[in-house]
Design a protein around this motif. Structure first.
Motif, PDB file in Angstrom:
ATOM      1  N   GLN A   1       0.686  -1.175   0.109  1.00  0.00           N
ATOM      2  CA  GLN A   1      -0.022  -0.011  -0.010  1.00  0.00           C
ATOM      3  C   GLN A   1       0.721   1.314  -0.087  1.00  0.00           C
ATOM      4  O   GLN A   1       0.432   2.453  -0.587  1.00  0.00           O
ATOM      5  CB  GLN A   1      -0.927   0.131   1.270  1.00  0.00           C
ATOM      6  CG  GLN A   1      -2.057  -1.004   0.994  1.00  0.00           C
ATOM      7  CD  GLN A   1      -2.912  -0.858  -0.294  1.00  0.00           C
ATOM      8  OE1 GLN A   1      -3.245   0.325  -0.544  1.00  0.00           O
ATOM      9  NE2 GLN A   1      -3.091  -2.008  -0.868  1.00  0.00           N
ATOM     10  N   THR A   2       2.124   1.105   0.808  1.00  0.00           N
ATOM     11  CA  THR A   2       2.831   2.398   0.670  1.00  0.00           C
ATOM     12  C   THR A   2       3.257   2.800  -0.706  1.00  0.00           C
ATOM     13  O   THR A   2       3.533   3.811  -1.133  1.00  0.00           O
ATOM     14  CB  THR A   2       4.008   2.117   1.623  1.00  0.00           C
ATOM     15  OG1 THR A   2       3.360   1.959   3.271  1.00  0.00           O
ATOM     16  CG2 THR A   2       5.042   3.276   1.749  1.00  0.00           C
ATOM     17  N   VAL A   3       3.966   1.570  -1.379  1.00  0.00           N
ATOM     18  CA  VAL A   3       4.093   1.764  -2.569  1.00  0.00           C
ATOM     19  C   VAL A   3       3.273   2.229  -3.845  1.00  0.00           C
ATOM     20  O   VAL A   3       3.475   3.151  -4.627  1.00  0.00           O
ATOM     21  CB  VAL A   3       5.140   0.487  -3.208  1.00  0.00           C
ATOM     22  CG1 VAL A   3       5.257   0.638  -4.593  1.00  0.00           C
ATOM     23  CG2 VAL A   3       6.166   0.149  -2.240  1.00  0.00           C
ATOM     24  N   ILE A   4       2.063   1.638  -3.578  1.00  0.00           N
ATOM     25  CA  ILE A   4       1.117   1.935  -4.499  1.00  0.00           C
ATOM     26  C   ILE A   4       0.634   3.559  -4.332  1.00  0.00           C
ATOM     27  O   ILE A   4       0.366   4.259  -5.316  1.00  0.00           O
ATOM     28  CB  ILE A   4      -0.242   1.095  -4.110  1.00  0.00           C
ATOM     29  CG1 ILE A   4      -0.021  -0.296  -4.695  1.00  0.00           C
ATOM     30  CG2 ILE A   4      -1.620   1.827  -4.900  1.00  0.00           C
ATOM     31  CD1 ILE A   4      -1.126  -1.177  -4.185  1.00  0.00           C
ATOM     32  N   ASN A   5       0.601   3.943  -3.135  1.00  0.00           N
ATOM     33  CA  ASN A   5       0.087   5.346  -2.840  1.00  0.00           C
ATOM     34  C   ASN A   5       1.229   6.234  -3.106  1.00  0.00           C
ATOM     35  O   ASN A   5       1.070   7.452  -3.700  1.00  0.00           O
ATOM     36  CB  ASN A   5      -0.023   5.586  -1.184  1.00  0.00           C
ATOM     37  CG  ASN A   5      -1.278   4.742  -0.814  1.00  0.00           C
ATOM     38  OD1 ASN A   5      -2.247   4.425  -1.593  1.00  0.00           O
ATOM     39  ND2 ASN A   5      -1.354   4.192   0.417  1.00  0.00           N
ATOM     40  N   ALA A   6       2.540   5.833  -2.902  1.00  0.00           N
ATOM     41  CA  ALA A   6       3.605   6.947  -3.469  1.00  0.00           C
ATOM     42  C   ALA A   6       3.565   7.064  -5.008  1.00  0.00           C
ATOM     43  O   ALA A   6       4.194   7.941  -5.343  1.00  0.00           O
ATOM     44  CB  ALA A   6       4.971   6.407  -2.713  1.00  0.00           C
ATOM     45  N   ASN A   7       3.503   5.596  -5.476  1.00  0.00           N
ATOM     46  CA  ASN A   7       3.579   5.963  -7.060  1.00  0.00           C
ATOM     47  C   ASN A   7       2.644   6.511  -7.642  1.00  0.00           C
ATOM     48  O   ASN A   7       2.881   7.152  -8.801  1.00  0.00           O
ATOM     49  CB  ASN A   7       3.578   4.211  -7.550  1.00  0.00           C
ATOM     50  CG  ASN A   7       3.928   3.866  -9.085  1.00  0.00           C
ATOM     51  OD1 ASN A   7       4.841   4.682  -9.641  1.00  0.00           O
ATOM     52  ND2 ASN A   7       2.841   3.335  -9.646  1.00  0.00           N
ATOM     53  N   LYS A   8       1.366   6.436  -7.153  1.00  0.00           N
ATOM     54  CA  LYS A   8       0.255   7.210  -7.865  1.00  0.00           C
ATOM     55  C   LYS A   8       0.242   6.793  -9.135  1.00  0.00           C
ATOM     56  O   LYS A   8      -0.278   7.855 -10.003  1.00  0.00           O
ATOM     57  CB  LYS A   8       0.363   8.841  -7.515  1.00  0.00           C
ATOM     58  CG  LYS A   8       0.438   9.153  -6.157  1.00  0.00           C
ATOM     59  CD  LYS A   8       0.624  10.653  -6.006  1.00  0.00           C
ATOM     60  CE  LYS A   8       0.754  11.123  -4.597  1.00  0.00           C
ATOM     61  NZ  LYS A   8       1.232  12.486  -4.269  1.00  0.00           N
ATOM     62  N   GLY A   9       0.112   5.672  -9.460  1.00  0.00           N
ATOM     63  CA  GLY A   9       0.184   5.212 -10.969  1.00  0.00           C
ATOM     64  C   GLY A   9       0.874   5.689 -11.919  1.00  0.00           C
ATOM     65  O   GLY A   9       0.804   5.386 -13.230  1.00  0.00           O
ATOM     66  N   GLN A  10       1.919   6.281 -11.556  1.00  0.00           N
ATOM     67  CA  GLN A  10       3.002   6.725 -12.583  1.00  0.00           C
ATOM     68  C   GLN A  10       3.991   5.527 -13.157  1.00  0.00           C
ATOM     69  O   GLN A  10       4.194   5.784 -14.450  1.00  0.00           O
ATOM     70  CB  GLN A  10       4.082   7.741 -11.884  1.00  0.00           C
ATOM     71  CG  GLN A  10       3.165   8.986 -11.215  1.00  0.00           C
ATOM     72  CD  GLN A  10       4.178   9.845 -10.428  1.00  0.00           C
ATOM     73  OE1 GLN A  10       4.942  10.813 -10.932  1.00  0.00           O
ATOM     74  NE2 GLN A  10       3.998   9.735  -9.034  1.00  0.00           N
TER      75      GLN A  10
END
Length: 293
Positions: free
Chosen positions: A65-74
């Motif tokens: 979840q931390t990576v998903i949120n930090a990545n923001k679909g980029q």
């Protein structure tokens, strides 16, 4: 299925821990942002470099979840899902929310040392269970057995959702055999930082790298130049970073790359037992390499 998103430089993310040994989400966000800002093409979560063998299920969810949120679909995201228990992989696939992921990276069964028929059967059942594309992961130094070229070719031909292999046998001959014998659109991805450029120049699709997360701009540019056939420029960058590649694996992974992150000011260098920090000598050599770079 867009396989092009996995051409170039992927990084096998670390899991930062704080000084108390807990997952350090603030540092993980910084690490992810560092990759995004410096040109990597995709991120691999919960692979070997993430010390995933020492994480409990709650911690794995926190990392995801931390990576998903930090990545923001980029950037595209690849999730490490592997075991020496085939049914356990199937169960995890069935009980994991894969909405935010673009592919699965699945390591060959370790410790059991299955035959080639056993390896084929393992990935056959995983292929049938997975709604996402699968990248095989061949790393004999950790698993105790090699996925032969013949087995990879058979899997590639028999299952449309097996789209590539992270090849980390450290054997350039086997790598070239894979590039030559697998279907044209099958991705042969380097899992060995030191021979990434020769593999790319020989027709490989890029890398899933450890060193690249410490030096993402430099390593990504090297891979990009290699994919474009600009070998002389690419080798200049290879020779520039090669000493660091040797150093980060000298006393085990991810101890070396975590020392790099400490000196970059991105995270602590804490690890979980049985892994321990690099010694003072190597730590200082890595510090000096970064300073001189």
């Amino acid at each position: 299925m867009d396989k092009n998103k996995f051409i170039g430089t992927g990084v096998a993310l670390i899991t930062p821990f704080d000084e108390e040994g807990k997952v350090d989400t603030a540092s993980l966000k910084r690490v992810v942002q560092f990759q995004i800002e410096n040109g990597v093409n995709y991120l691999v979560i919960l692979g070997t470099t993430a010390e995933s063998a020492t994480l409990n299920q709650e911690e794995k969810e926190l990392v995801k979840q931390t990576v998903i949120n930090a990545n923001k679909g980029q950037l595209p995201l690849v999730l490490g899902l592997g075991s020496n228990n085939s049914q356990a992989v199937i169960d995890e696939i069935n009980h994991t929310d894969l909405t935010d992921f673009d592919a699965i990276l699945s390591v060959s069964p370790y410790y059991n040392k299955p035959t080639q028929n056993g390896i084929y059967a393992h990935f056959e059942v995983i292929s049938k269970a997975s709604p996402l594309p699968i990248i095989l992961y061949n790393v004999p130094s950790r698993t105790g057995s090699n996925i032969s070229t013949e087995t990879v070719v058979k899997l590639a031909e028999d299952f449309d959702n097996i789209i590539g292999v992270k090849e980390a046998a450290g054997d350039i001959v086997q790598a070239y055999e894979l590039i030559q014998q697998t279907p044209k659109d099958f991705l042969v991805i380097s899992g060995d930082d030191m021979i990434t450029l020769p593999m790319v120049l020989g027709g490989g699709a890029g890398v899933i790298s450890v060193i690249a997360q410490g030096f993402p701009q430099l390593f990504s540019e090297m891979v990009k130049l290699g994919l474009g056939g600009e070998s002389k420029k690419a080798f200049k960058l290879h020779h520039k970073i090669a000493p660091a590649i040797e150093m980060i694996f000298e006393q085990g992974n991810p101890a070396g790359i975590k020392s790099v992150f400490k000196h970059l000011g991105l995270s602590h260098d804490s690890l979980r037992l049985p892994l321990v920090n690099v010694d003072e000598n190597l730590d200082n050599r890595l510090k000096n390499f970064i300073k001189n770079l």
